[in-house]
Design an enzyme around this catalytic site. Sequence first.
Site, PDB file in Angstrom:
ATOM      1  CB  CYS A   1      53.396  47.194  42.767  1.00 58.38           C
ATOM      2  SG  CYS A   1      52.105  48.277  42.133  1.00 58.38           S
TER       3      CYS A   1
ATOM      4  CD  GLN B   1      49.221  49.402  32.872  1.00 58.54           C
ATOM      5  OE1 GLN B   1      49.346  50.140  31.906  1.00 58.54           O
ATOM      6  NE2 GLN B   1      49.877  49.599  34.003  1.00 58.54           N
TER       7      GLN B   1
ATOM      8  N   GLY C   1      43.297  51.046  41.765  1.00 60.62           N
ATOM      9  CA  GLY C   1      43.124  49.696  41.259  1.00 60.62           C
ATOM     10  C   GLY C   1      43.271  48.618  42.319  1.00 60.62           C
ATOM     11  CB  THR C   2      45.733  48.039  45.035  1.00 55.58           C
ATOM     12  OG1 THR C   2      46.864  47.997  44.170  1.00 55.58           O
ATOM     13  CG2 THR C   2      45.921  47.033  46.159  1.00 55.58           C
TER      14      THR C   2
ATOM     15  CB  SER D   1      44.432  53.156  38.959  1.00 52.47           C
ATOM     16  OG  SER D   1      45.046  53.837  40.014  1.00 52.47           O
ATOM     17  CB  ALA D   2      42.722  58.677  38.201  1.00 48.99           C
TER      18      ALA D   2
ATOM     19  CG  ASN E   1      51.261  44.973  35.257  1.00 47.47           C
ATOM     20  OD1 ASN E   1      50.744  43.860  35.220  1.00 47.47           O
ATOM     21  ND2 ASN E   1      52.195  45.284  36.136  1.00 47.47           N
TER      22      ASN E   1
END
Length: 381
Positions: A330, A180, A71-72, A200-201, A152
């Site tokens: 994070c 999310q 994702g980032t 993001s997996a 999130n």
Amino acid sequence: MNSIYLDNAATTALRPEVVTRMTQVLNETYGNASSSHSFGRASKALLEQCRKNIASYFNVSASEIVFTAGGTESDNLALRSAVRDLGVTEIITSQIEHHAVLHTLDQLQKEYGVKVTYVKLKADGSIDEEDLESVLGHSDGKKLVTLMHVNNEIGNVLNLKNIAKIVKSYGALFHSDTVQSVGHYKIDLKEIPIDFTAASAHKFHGPKGVGFCFVRKESGLKPLIFGGEQERGHRAGTESLHNIAGMDAALKIAYANLEEEHAYVLDLKNYFITELQNNIPNVSFNGCSESEESTYTLVNVRLPMAPGKASMLQFQLDLKGIACSRGSACQSGSSQQSHVLKAILPADELAKPSIRFSFSIYNTKEELDYVVGVLKTLAAS
């Protein structure tokens, strides 16, 4: 209860079927997908099949899916290129976005002088749509709006269809961090005119270190990473095929079982909220936790405890075998308060300890009973 994992918004456990698929690819399909020999062609065929599969869940073309490290990177790819290559001079966002977006915007301000405008929030943290329209109407130059689908930390769900309609009526680009929500909600990107999304997996029981960016066809987006011509020139570097195959497998299972698993996890969340209310007087919840405008996967709990106890609460829960978080993983190593809660809570409420509990299909009501009992004891002590 030796250990209870309630931090699924940070990352999820791999499904056994995903591990099996990844191991199979590691053992059998190890060629470089850019190589022209038979091993490379086999890997390329698998890569493109995964791309087609993933695209089908969002009703888009396979060419619009760009595989990334997560994702980032996907957020950075879309936002940086929008300013650097597409001529965006103003970005409209909110103060409760993920730091993958907010820190990127800070850097874009420094590098390119892009104007960043923050839309107003309602008391529950939801976006003030009237203010969004006002900001868009008074903006000059090329604009981009970036607002996340599911927050999130507090779980608020953005009405993507409504927001996209507003954004497009003013001719602006629209980026949404859907990290999310992918794997938890159906998102028809043919119906909803979003230009860029991120996924993001590891948020839907897939592997860490892999995700994708949806890039609307003919958007003009340029690469963030340069080198080879992988990913149709959008993202250089040899593709991590076993991770991509694992992500494909995780997404397939998630959407095949979406309704059943949604109902199961939502029941856990509602049960948890009810038990907290029954056992801890004056407990409260951040965001839209008790409404349909909140995701079924998490709840952010504000406990009626003295501010002095707040700093040690998560440590005490960890000692009791309960894994949860104050907010985004994070920033979990930071001593600063959540930027999301600071944006929506008055100082006296912000001083109370808030904890995010996030659920998955691997949790049970028995686990939640234990957690409620521990919280009850800590709140009363």
